[in-house]
Design a protein around this motif. Structure first.
Motif, PDB file in Angstrom:
ATOM      1  N   ILE A  80       0.847  -1.209   0.000  1.00  0.00           N
ATOM      2  CA  ILE A  80       0.000   0.000   0.000  1.00  0.00           C
ATOM      3  C   ILE A  80       0.879   1.254   0.000  1.00  0.00           C
ATOM      4  CG2 ILE A  80      -2.112   1.062   0.862  1.00  0.00           C
ATOM      5  CD1 ILE A  80      -2.614  -1.368   2.591  1.00  0.00           C
ATOM      6  N   LEU A  81       1.720   1.383  -1.019  1.00  0.00           N
ATOM      7  CA  LEU A  81       2.548   2.568  -1.262  1.00  0.00           C
ATOM      8  C   LEU A  81       3.550   2.832  -0.135  1.00  0.00           C
ATOM      9  CD1 LEU A  81      -0.452   3.125  -2.567  1.00  0.00           C
ATOM     10  CD2 LEU A  81       0.511   5.351  -3.064  1.00  0.00           C
ATOM     11  N   THR A  82       3.933   1.793   0.594  1.00  0.00           N
ATOM     12  CA  THR A  82       4.763   1.982   1.786  1.00  0.00           C
ATOM     13  C   THR A  82       6.208   1.585   1.558  1.00  0.00           C
ATOM     14  OG1 THR A  82       2.830   1.690   3.195  1.00  0.00           O
ATOM     15  CG2 THR A  82       4.979   1.392   4.227  1.00  0.00           C
ATOM     16  N   THR A  83       6.456   0.521   0.803  1.00  0.00           N
ATOM     17  CA  THR A  83       7.826   0.200   0.429  1.00  0.00           C
ATOM     18  C   THR A  83       8.202   1.150  -0.702  1.00  0.00           C
ATOM     19  OG1 THR A  83       7.473  -2.098   1.053  1.00  0.00           O
ATOM     20  CG2 THR A  83       9.403  -1.616  -0.300  1.00  0.00           C
ATOM     21  N   MET A  84       8.714   2.312  -0.310  1.00  0.00           N
ATOM     22  CA  MET A  84       8.852   3.429  -1.243  1.00  0.00           C
ATOM     23  C   MET A  84      10.112   3.342  -2.100  1.00  0.00           C
ATOM     24  SD  MET A  84       8.849   7.508  -0.414  1.00  0.00           S
ATOM     25  CE  MET A  84      10.241   7.496   0.718  1.00  0.00           C
ATOM     26  N   THR A  85      11.212   2.932  -1.506  1.00  0.00           N
ATOM     27  CA  THR A  85      12.464   2.913  -2.253  1.00  0.00           C
ATOM     28  C   THR A  85      12.741   1.531  -2.840  1.00  0.00           C
ATOM     29  OG1 THR A  85      13.553   2.699  -0.105  1.00  0.00           O
ATOM     30  CG2 THR A  85      13.566   4.872  -1.131  1.00  0.00           C
ATOM     31  N   ALA A  86      12.783   0.499  -1.992  1.00  0.00           N
ATOM     32  CA  ALA A  86      12.999  -0.871  -2.465  1.00  0.00           C
ATOM     33  C   ALA A  86      12.855  -1.813  -1.287  1.00  0.00           C
ATOM     34  CB  ALA A  86      14.397  -1.027  -3.078  1.00  0.00           C
ATOM     35  N   HIS A  87      12.518  -3.063  -1.577  1.00  0.00           N
ATOM     36  CA  HIS A  87      12.503  -4.076  -0.535  1.00  0.00           C
ATOM     37  C   HIS A  87      13.933  -4.380  -0.094  1.00  0.00           C
ATOM     38  CE1 HIS A  87       8.242  -5.190  -0.701  1.00  0.00           C
ATOM     39  NE2 HIS A  87       8.316  -5.022  -2.019  1.00  0.00           N
TER      40      HIS A  87
ATOM     41  N   ALA B 117      15.720   6.213  12.639  1.00  0.00           N
ATOM     42  CA  ALA B 117      16.960   5.877  11.931  1.00  0.00           C
ATOM     43  C   ALA B 117      16.648   5.368  10.527  1.00  0.00           C
ATOM     44  CB  ALA B 117      17.741   4.827  12.721  1.00  0.00           C
ATOM     45  N   ALA B 118      15.583   4.563  10.424  1.00  0.00           N
ATOM     46  CA  ALA B 118      15.162   4.083   9.104  1.00  0.00           C
ATOM     47  C   ALA B 118      14.735   5.245   8.219  1.00  0.00           C
ATOM     48  CB  ALA B 118      14.010   3.089   9.253  1.00  0.00           C
ATOM     49  N   GLY B 119      13.984   6.183   8.782  1.00  0.00           N
ATOM     50  CA  GLY B 119      13.519   7.329   8.020  1.00  0.00           C
ATOM     51  C   GLY B 119      14.647   8.203   7.524  1.00  0.00           C
ATOM     52  N   VAL B 120      15.634   8.450   8.365  1.00  0.00           N
ATOM     53  CA  VAL B 120      16.792   9.264   7.967  1.00  0.00           C
ATOM     54  C   VAL B 120      17.518   8.612   6.800  1.00  0.00           C
ATOM     55  CG1 VAL B 120      19.057  10.091   8.689  1.00  0.00           C
ATOM     56  CG2 VAL B 120      17.101  10.363  10.220  1.00  0.00           C
ATOM     57  N   ALA B 121      17.773   7.299   6.915  1.00  0.00           N
ATOM     58  CA  ALA B 121      18.501   6.586   5.864  1.00  0.00           C
ATOM     59  C   ALA B 121      17.679   6.517   4.577  1.00  0.00           C
ATOM     60  CB  ALA B 121      18.852   5.173   6.335  1.00  0.00           C
ATOM     61  N   ASN B 122      16.381   6.280   4.714  1.00  0.00           N
ATOM     62  CA  ASN B 122      15.518   6.148   3.537  1.00  0.00           C
ATOM     63  C   ASN B 122      15.370   7.467   2.796  1.00  0.00           C
ATOM     64  OD1 ASN B 122      13.798   4.404   1.957  1.00  0.00           O
ATOM     65  ND2 ASN B 122      12.042   5.487   2.810  1.00  0.00           N
ATOM     66  N   LEU B 123      15.189   8.546   3.548  1.00  0.00           N
ATOM     67  CA  LEU B 123      15.059   9.861   2.924  1.00  0.00           C
ATOM     68  C   LEU B 123      16.355  10.262   2.222  1.00  0.00           C
ATOM     69  CD1 LEU B 123      13.352  12.357   2.391  1.00  0.00           C
ATOM     70  CD2 LEU B 123      14.029  13.230   4.642  1.00  0.00           C
ATOM     71  N   ALA B 124      17.489   9.967   2.860  1.00  0.00           N
ATOM     72  CA  ALA B 124      18.781  10.276   2.235  1.00  0.00           C
ATOM     73  C   ALA B 124      18.944   9.524   0.921  1.00  0.00           C
ATOM     74  CB  ALA B 124      19.918   9.923   3.191  1.00  0.00           C
ATOM     75  N   TYR B 125      18.563   8.244   0.910  1.00  0.00           N
ATOM     76  CA  TYR B 125      18.666   7.448  -0.327  1.00  0.00           C
ATOM     77  C   TYR B 125      17.757   8.019  -1.402  1.00  0.00           C
ATOM     78  CZ  TYR B 125      18.850   3.382  -3.394  1.00  0.00           C
ATOM     79  OH  TYR B 125      19.033   2.547  -4.481  1.00  0.00           O
ATOM     80  N   LEU B 126      16.529   8.357  -1.028  1.00  0.00           N
ATOM     81  CA  LEU B 126      15.559   8.921  -1.970  1.00  0.00           C
ATOM     82  C   LEU B 126      16.103  10.170  -2.656  1.00  0.00           C
ATOM     83  CD1 LEU B 126      12.215   8.953  -2.593  1.00  0.00           C
ATOM     84  CD2 LEU B 126      12.404  10.932  -1.106  1.00  0.00           C
ATOM     85  N   LEU B 127      16.690  11.073  -1.852  1.00  0.00           N
ATOM     86  CA  LEU B 127      17.179  12.338  -2.392  1.00  0.00           C
ATOM     87  C   LEU B 127      18.464  12.138  -3.196  1.00  0.00           C
ATOM     88  CD1 LEU B 127      16.520  14.584   0.741  1.00  0.00           C
ATOM     89  CD2 LEU B 127      15.156  14.491  -1.362  1.00  0.00           C
ATOM     90  N   GLU B 128      19.380  11.336  -2.677  1.00  0.00           N
ATOM     91  CA  GLU B 128      20.666  11.144  -3.353  1.00  0.00           C
ATOM     92  C   GLU B 128      20.511  10.447  -4.702  1.00  0.00           C
ATOM     93  OE1 GLU B 128      22.940   9.019  -0.477  1.00  0.00           O
ATOM     94  OE2 GLU B 128      23.024  10.725   0.933  1.00  0.00           O
TER      95      GLU B 128
END
Length: 426
Positions: free
Chosen positions: A49-56, A308-319
């Motif tokens: 439901i649109l939650t795994t945003m970057t990758a499994h 911690a997950a959010g920080v890492a995920n957001l950084a990956y999304l932007l980078e």
């Protein structure tokens, strides 16, 4: 699997919906693919439901979670929390809201519940404007502002909710109008509605309606609404639980398609930011966020591990410019699906932005929604190795396509081919 399904039915509520006639247990995932307990591999076009945003199993996120869990899993908001402050700083800066404050919750429902609390406390009113066909969560207050009766199990409410036209462009009394005329008619409806009430606290709206079938108004509608709302002092809450973080491709937030009069007063988010971890939250300007005159904490909101997950995920999304990828690959995918839909009489419309695409199904030759066909396509797609979602108004006749934002062109083409096969089979 039959045994697990039986155990599920024995201890969980009847209204807890499961997809598929033979429900599947997803055991693991990698990238844009998942596997079930029987070893079947699927291309995931719904992302939990649109939650795994970057990758499994994104290594950057799993590493951050593991390292944080090894240090400290929980402390509550009664103590300083470095990952929470870091993520709040980044979200506040990205939100576009001046002098922003961020409060973390554990879900989108709880985020919207908090936004409604803030708005009603700030305005000293329990009257809320919401959009027809909307969905905002499953709590008592969120259900009471949901304009979709399939997801609203009670008419009891702590709020007085008034529903406004505009969330669905191609159905309803204004469908035949041009975009400019559509906006003008919806604004007139809003003005008329406000003429029959007083002291409304806020308008809550999804820039793209998620559960409602990925419907959206013409760009600029909420900016036009904002001019009216501002004259009355009414707050605007933008529900970005499904539209945030660049999923629509063109913008980082859904509200930015309606940005002529600036950002919303309150923004809610959840789902994709945690890439599967339980994160929701509210962003509001300090004057609104700080209006509560009672104590409040969150036991689990802002958990060190989820932050911690959010920080890492957001950084990956932007980078990795996943917003740009959503725009590019999503644009290719929606055009491919429109070409397929043109040859399938049951497809009324293919709509969407970025990697947020809806395919509306009807009985051929009519405008009558066909939820049975949608259910059959869902089943056929799974048999072919593709997981999709469904939704849409009160009849779940829309197929929902929302893969992780790292989707490749090859995977988009593969998914389109699998979906074409499922549509034609049904």
């Amino acid at each position: 699997m039959t045994d697990l399904y039986g155990r599920h039915k024995a201890v969980l509520p009847d209204w807890l919906a499961l997809y598929y006639d033979r429900p599947i247990e997803i055991t693991h995932g990698e990238g844009r693919h998942v596997w079930d307990a029987d070893g079947n591999r699927y291309l995931d076009f719904f992302g939990g439901i649109l939650t795994t945003m970057t990758a499994h199993a994104l290594p950057e996120v799993t590493k951050a979670v593991s390292e944080q869990a090894a240090r400290m899993i929980h402390s509550s908001t009664l103590y300083l929390n470095r990952p929470m402050v870091e993520l709040a700083e980044r979200i506040a800066a990205l939100s576009g809201i001046p002098d922003a404050r961020v409060f973390f919750t554990t879900s989108g429902t709880e985020a919207n519940d908090t936004a409604l609390l803030l708005a009603t406390a700030y305005r000293r009113s329990n009257q809320i404007l919401a959009m027809r066909n909307s969905y905002h969560g499953r709590s008592f207050s969120a259900v009471s502002v949901t304009g979709n009766h399939a997801w609203s199990p009670t008419s009891l409410s702590p709020l007085q909710t008034l529903y406004v036209h505009g969330g669905v462009r191609t159905r309803g009394p204004y469908a035949g109008l041009s975009d400019a005329q559509f906006i003008q008619a919806c604004v007139a409806d809003l003005q008329d509605l406000l003429g029959h009430t007083r002291d409304v606290a806020a308008l809550i709206a999804e820039p793209v309606q998620g559960v409602g079938g990925f419907t959206s108004p013409p760009d600029g509608l909420y900016a036009a609404f904002r001019e009216v709302l501002d004259r009355h002092g009414i707050l605007w809450i933008s529900d970005e639980v499904q539209t945030g973080w660049g999923r629509t491709g063109e913008h980082f937030w859904g509200w930015q398609a309606h940005a002529q009069n600036g950002p919303p007063d309150i923004l809610t988010f959840a789902k994709g930011i945690g890439n599967g971890m339980s994160i929701g939250g509210v962003v509001a300007r300090a004057e609104v966020m700080n209006c509560l005159d009672a104590n409040s904490i969150s036991t689990f909101g802002g958990s060190p591990v989820t932050m911690a997950a959010g920080v890492a995920n957001l950084a990956y999304l932007l980078e990795h410019d996943l917003q740009g990828n959503a725009r590019r690959v999503g644009g290719l995918l929606v055009e491919r699906l429109r070409a397929i839909g043109a040859g399938v009489p049951a497809v009324r419309e293919v709509r969407g932005r970025g990697l947020m695409i809806g395919i509306e199904l009807v009985r051929p030759g009519t405008d009558e929604a066909d939820p049975k066909a949608a259910g059959k396509v869902l089943e056929a797609a799974r048999e072919s190795g593709l997981l999709i979602g469904k939704g849409g108004g009160h009849n779940t006749s829309v197929l929902r396509i929302a893969p992780p934002l790292s989707l490749t062109v090859a995977e988009a083409e593969e998914g389109a081919s699998l979906l074409e096969h499922a549509l034609r089979a049904v």
